[in-house]
Design an enzyme around this catalytic site. Structure first.
Site, short mmCIF file in Angstrom:
data_model
loop_
_atom_site.label_atom_id
_atom_site.label_comp_id
_atom_site.label_asym_id
_atom_site.label_seq_id
_atom_site.Cartn_x
_atom_site.Cartn_y
_atom_site.Cartn_z
N GLU A 39 0.82 -1.20 0.00
CA GLU A 39 0.00 0.00 0.00
C GLU A 39 0.87 1.26 0.00
O GLU A 39 1.87 1.32 0.72
CB GLU A 39 -0.89 0.02 1.24
CG GLU A 39 -2.08 -0.89 1.14
CD GLU A 39 -3.08 -0.39 0.10
OE1 GLU A 39 -3.76 0.59 0.34
OE2 GLU A 39 -3.14 -1.02 -0.97
N ARG A 187 -10.47 -11.88 -2.09
CA ARG A 187 -9.83 -11.06 -1.05
C ARG A 187 -10.32 -11.52 0.32
O ARG A 187 -11.38 -12.13 0.45
CB ARG A 187 -10.13 -9.58 -1.27
CG ARG A 187 -11.58 -9.19 -1.08
CD ARG A 187 -11.78 -7.71 -1.36
NE ARG A 187 -10.94 -6.91 -0.49
CZ ARG A 187 -10.63 -5.64 -0.74
NH1 ARG A 187 -11.06 -5.06 -1.84
NH2 ARG A 187 -9.89 -4.96 0.11
N LYS A 197 -9.31 0.81 3.07
CA LYS A 197 -8.32 1.82 3.44
C LYS A 197 -8.98 3.16 3.74
O LYS A 197 -8.60 3.86 4.69
CB LYS A 197 -7.28 1.96 2.33
CG LYS A 197 -6.17 2.96 2.65
CD LYS A 197 -5.12 2.97 1.57
CE LYS A 197 -5.62 3.62 0.31
NZ LYS A 197 -4.56 3.79 -0.70
#
Length: 486
Positions: A39, A187, A197
């Site tokens: 990320e 996922r 996020k």
């Protein structure tokens, strides 16, 4: 090579099956080369751990390589002779006013194949080039090229990229570059947990948690601070498998692997979180004995330690009941119990404060039961832990519940956002805890099992004045389950 040593012979999933077939046919020259792009904000979470374990694990299993890629969308080395693009690059236009698109097939059923954006204007400081550039490429445009440059064989992504795969393939083919294979998998989704996020950022910015490394957060920094081990996370990821269908796993499954791992590696110690004073009236004043305690019954190599025992002790408040209900076998008036590693004691009287609350329990002990067994063969139905009052170290314990009260935190009440589902009791701080003296100077992130209570980790907030512990996971409490049914 034996069957057991052959990496192609182990338990499989659809991605491993693809790789095994590619190795069999010689595709990519027999290479396995994966990648993991972390990320941009640097705060990886438990969902990324699944991808990390998958990409690095497959590369290791098949003797390949895995790149840790820091995606960098700095377009400094890209050449364009289009005038509008040059003006975009020069900063002539405001954010969002111009884009560079690829017109592929405006009639395509897949929207990604109509006129996907390649570059957009973004006036934002870059961590490497500062404010020099104000145009940046889109991930769809760079994804395949990055994989191609690095000679990736299997570009493993989560399912939301499945509809983007035709565009990935189109760019590779029309640019005439080396073409990796993109494969999508499910996922990770956990009950009572958010992995968005954007939403995690809101929790931090709005002060709902103490930061990205708050132990209630699903970030790797958060769960590390809570006491989760790398081994537990890897074991969890190895057992949940991969598939082509998104689903939600129970958070209890992750906690199971944490308990299983810490049961093998964590040292046992005695700690009292909610102290109740106990005085053993017939124990000699001023005398101190050293009781031998086992550090970990699962691992004899961890040895034993000495724990001081004296006339005044602390026990858990919940280990005494003035009027014990049915099936309660811990300390109560007239009842005898075993003190862990020490003696049998019997409650003879108690002291209450002006509110009628029990603040001190008086007992007698049987000197013949040292070590926890009676020579006459009598039995007791309960063993409780304790800490010597004269030797106890003050500590703070932070107890955690689920951060969200709903199994699906995204199930938002009408008119509210997801923060309405936050659990107001997700953190309880106990400041008057007592722990045995062997814990003096325990280093941050050291993990222990507090006997009969659960697993705890030393928090970095600890200082010379007081130890601070984060609760990693509870032990299963048989009485608590019984009491809930009463």
């Amino acid at each position: 090579m034996s069957e057991s040593a052959n990496p192609l012979a182990g338990p499989s999933n659809f991605i491993r099956d693809i790789i095994k077939e590619d190795l069999k046919t010689g595709k990519f020259g027999g290479r396995v080369h994966t990648r993991f792009p972390p990320e941009p904000n640097g705060y990886l979470h438990i969902g990324h751990a699944k991808s990390i374990c998958l990409n690095f694990g497959l590369a290791a299993e098949f003797g390949g390589k895995c790149n840790l890629r820091f995606d960098d969308t700095n377009p400094e080395k890209e050449e364009q002779n289009l005038n509008l693009f040059e003006r975009m690059r020069a900063g002539e236009f405001p954010d969002g006013s111009r884009t560079l698109r690829t017109k592929i097939d405006m009639a395509a059923r897949n929207l990604n194949l109509r006129d996907p954006v390649m570059y957009r204007i973004l006036h934002a400081s870059h961590h490497r080039t500062g404010d020099k550039w104000c145009i940046y490429p889109m991930y769809d445009f760079t994804h395949g090229q990055s994989d191609s440059i690095e000679r990736i064989t299997h570009s493993i992504c989560t399912l939301e990229f499945e509809d983007h795969r035709p565009l990935y393939d189109w760019y590779c083919e029309n640019l005439g570059i080396y073409h990796p294979q993109q494969i999508e998998f499910d996922r990770l989704n956990l009950s009572y947990t958010l992995l968005s996020k954007r939403k995690l950022l809101k929790l931090v910015q709005d002060g709902h948690v103490r930061g990205w490394d708050d132990p209630r957060m699903p970030t790797l920094s958060g769960i590390r601070r809570r006491g989760y081990t790398p081994e537990a996370i890897r074991n969890f990821c190895a057992n949940i498998g991969v598939s082509k269908t998104n689903g939600t796993l129970e958070l209890a499954m992750l906690e199971h692997f944490v308990r299983e791992d810490l049961n093998r590696r964590a040292q046992r110690v005695m700690a009292v979180l909610r102290p109740l004073r106990v005085v053993i009236d017939n124990y000699p004043n001023g005398e101190v004995e050293e009781m031998e305690a086992v550090n970990n019954p699962e691992d004899s190599s961890m040895g034993t330690r000495k724990v001081p025992f004296s006339r005044v002790l602390y026990i858990e408040q919940e280990d005494f009941r003035e009027e014990p209900p049915k099936q309660y076998y811990r300390l109560s008036p007239g009842r005898e119990v075993r003190l862990r590693y020490a003696y049998f004691v019997k409650c003879t009287s108690l002291v209450k404060n002006e509110k009628g609350e029990v603040v001190e329990v008086h007992c007698t002990y049987d000197p013949a039961t040292r070590g926890g067994n009676a020579p006459d063969g009598r039995k007791v139905k309960s063993t409780i832990h304790w800490v010597s009052a004269a030797h106890a170290i003050d500590a703070e314990a932070r107890l955690y519940e689920n951060l969200f009260s709903k199994e699906n935190p995204n199930d938002e009440p009408q008119g509210d956002d997801f923060t309405a589902n936050l659990n107001p009791n997700s953190l309880e701080v106990l400041t008057n805890c007592k722990v045995e003296p062997s814990l003096a100077g325990a280093a941050p992130l050291t993990r222990f099992q507090f006997e009969r209570l659960g697993y705890f980790c030393v928090d970095p907030d600890s200082g010379s004045g007081k130890l601070v512990f984060n609760q990693t996971a509870r032990l299963r409490d048989t009485w608590a389950k019984i009491e809930k049914r009463l």
